[in-house]
Design a protein around this motif. Structure first.
Motif, PDB file in Angstrom:
ATOM      1  N   ALA A   1      56.072  32.487 -14.856  1.00  0.00           N
ATOM      2  CA  ALA A   1      56.033  31.305 -13.995  1.00  0.00           C
ATOM      3  C   ALA A   1      57.209  31.340 -13.035  1.00  0.00           C
ATOM      4  N   GLY A   2      57.062  30.617 -11.944  1.00  0.00           N
ATOM      5  CA  GLY A   2      58.151  30.534 -10.986  1.00  0.00           C
ATOM      6  C   GLY A   2      57.873  29.480  -9.931  1.00  0.00           C
ATOM      7  N   ASN A   3      58.930  29.065  -9.260  1.00  0.00           N
ATOM      8  CA  ASN A   3      58.783  28.138  -8.144  1.00  0.00           C
ATOM      9  C   ASN A   3      58.349  28.895  -6.892  1.00  0.00           C
ATOM     10  N   ARG A   4      57.704  28.178  -5.993  1.00  0.00           N
ATOM     11  CA  ARG A   4      57.278  28.780  -4.731  1.00  0.00           C
ATOM     12  C   ARG A   4      58.494  29.020  -3.839  1.00  0.00           C
ATOM     13  N   GLU A   5      58.354  29.920  -2.897  1.00  0.00           N
ATOM     14  CA  GLU A   5      59.493  30.312  -2.065  1.00  0.00           C
ATOM     15  C   GLU A   5      60.010  29.161  -1.209  1.00  0.00           C
ATOM     16  N   GLY A   6      59.175  28.177  -0.923  1.00  0.00           N
ATOM     17  CA  GLY A   6      59.616  27.063  -0.090  1.00  0.00           C
ATOM     18  C   GLY A   6      60.111  25.864  -0.858  1.00  0.00           C
ATOM     19  N   ASP A   7      60.376  26.019  -2.157  1.00  0.00           N
ATOM     20  CA  ASP A   7      60.721  24.873  -3.009  1.00  0.00           C
ATOM     21  C   ASP A   7      62.220  24.646  -3.173  1.00  0.00           C
ATOM     22  N   ARG A   8      63.038  25.177  -2.285  1.00  0.00           N
ATOM     23  CA  ARG A   8      64.483  24.963  -2.295  1.00  0.00           C
ATOM     24  C   ARG A   8      65.184  25.598  -3.490  1.00  0.00           C
ATOM     25  N   GLY A   9      64.485  26.397  -4.268  1.00  0.00           N
ATOM     26  CA  GLY A   9      65.134  27.083  -5.374  1.00  0.00           C
ATOM     27  C   GLY A   9      65.573  28.471  -4.934  1.00  0.00           C
ATOM     28  N   VAL A  10      66.362  29.130  -5.792  1.00  0.00           N
ATOM     29  CA  VAL A  10      66.761  30.514  -5.525  1.00  0.00           C
ATOM     30  C   VAL A  10      65.601  31.408  -5.940  1.00  0.00           C
ATOM     31  N   THR A  11      64.987  32.068  -4.977  1.00  0.00           N
ATOM     32  CA  THR A  11      63.865  32.952  -5.297  1.00  0.00           C
ATOM     33  C   THR A  11      64.024  34.273  -4.550  1.00  0.00           C
TER      34      THR A  11
END
Length: 331
Positions: A126-136
């Protein structure tokens, strides 16, 4: 895809040991869904937060084998050795590229270094989307191609069904029923630190259980879901003081109701929460009879919420009367 549909799809793929990847905004329950799938299947569950790992954490530490005069890798103790389960690689695309490379081998070949994943274990990431303000980090195409990808969406009806089963504070369920848009307010373009998500509403439930002084509630709840929503929620909590006696309604000794919409949202959620704490046939008949006196949308809300929580009522005489009155709304 909403949580209920995603759960069915991922469960089927886990049974076939097909690697899956769940994408979604922060705080919407990706890891909770995977854990619940494992619990429901009666298999093991290991949650690895890859963003917190170094490459050697997955591959292991090299050591010298005196007998073979070769270097071997000592695999980490947290990886499974036997049985069945789900190996959950959380925050995969937030992990450093070197860690992703180690994960790539594990996903591609079901082995890394000297370690081999047992046949009974499935891999879900799982992971956050690239535009979600997280470090990706952008996932390499060969790695992405090893997964079946799903994007989890926030669905209010799914969340309410979960909230009832989880025993979440009925005041929160009532408020979200009244203000659907306040379940999830994350905006990647907005730099606010506190915003509403399914996870942060769980924090609010814990805050309410903490029995804080009323003077501290606003600031504390604001820290979980944002000030504007905290003000709205605390104002809505005052509505609960105007509710008819829910216990008397379940006992069949009261048919008191209200014409105020916010009160009816609170009342409907309160009735369902109270009933689910002690479900029985007498209470069910009384609830159904009572719902006949409510505005149609709230009568339907009560019945649908009960059905989503596996309460059967087709055998009930009161339900047959209910269907005659409200069936046109279910078509």
């Amino acid at each position: 895809m909403k949580a209920s549909d995603l759960t069915k799809s991922v469960s089927a793929l886990v049974a076939q040991k097909v690697p899956t990847f769940l994408w979604g905004a922060p705080g919407i329950g990706k890891s909770s869904i995977v854990k619940q799938i494992a619990q429901k299947s009666g298999v093991g569950f290991i949650d690895l937060r890859l963003a917190l790992m170094d490459p050697t954490d997955l591959k292991g530490i090299p050591f010298y084998d005196k007998e073979t005069h070769t270097a071997l890798w000592a695999p980490p103790a947290f990886l499974p050795r036997e049985g069945e389960g789900i190996l959950f690689l959380d925050e995969l695309n937030s992990a450093a590229p070197a860690v992703q490379s180690s994960a790539y081998q594990l996903i591609l070949d079901r082995r890394v270094g000297e370690y081999e994943l047992p046949d009974g274990w499935a891999i879900v990431a799982a992971g956050n989307r690239e535009g979600d303000r997280g470090v990706t980090y952008r996932m390499p195409a060969p790695l992405a191609n090893r997964f079946v990808h799903f994007e989890l969406e926030v669905d209010v009806d799914d969340w309410r069904a979960w909230a009832y089963k989880a025993g979440l504070d009925s005041r929160i369920i009532a408020y979200i029923s009244y203000k659907n848009e306040h379940l999830f307010t994350f905006d990647a373009k907005n730099d606010v630190k506190s915003f509403a998500t399914p996870r942060s509403w769980e924090y609010v439930a814990n805050i309410l259980r903490a029995d804080l002084e009323k003077t501290l509630l606003l600031e504390t709840i604001s820290g979980a879901v944002g000030r504007e929503i905290a003000v709205g929620f605390l104002g809505f909590m005052n509505v609960m003081q105007r509710l008819p006696n829910i216990g008397a309604i379940l006992e069949g000794s009261s048919f008191e109701t209200s014409d105020e919409v916010d009160v009816l949202y609170a009342l409907s959620s309160g009735i369902v929460s109270k009933y689910l704490q002690n479900p029985n046939e007498v209470y069910l008949e009384n609830v159904l009879h009572y719902s006949l006196e409510l505005k149609s949308e709230f009568a339907v809300m009560i019945v649908q919420d009960l059905q989503r929580n596996a309460i059967t009522m087709e055998h009930s005489a009161a339900f047959k009367e209910w269907v005659q009155k409200f069936s046109y709304l279910l078509e």
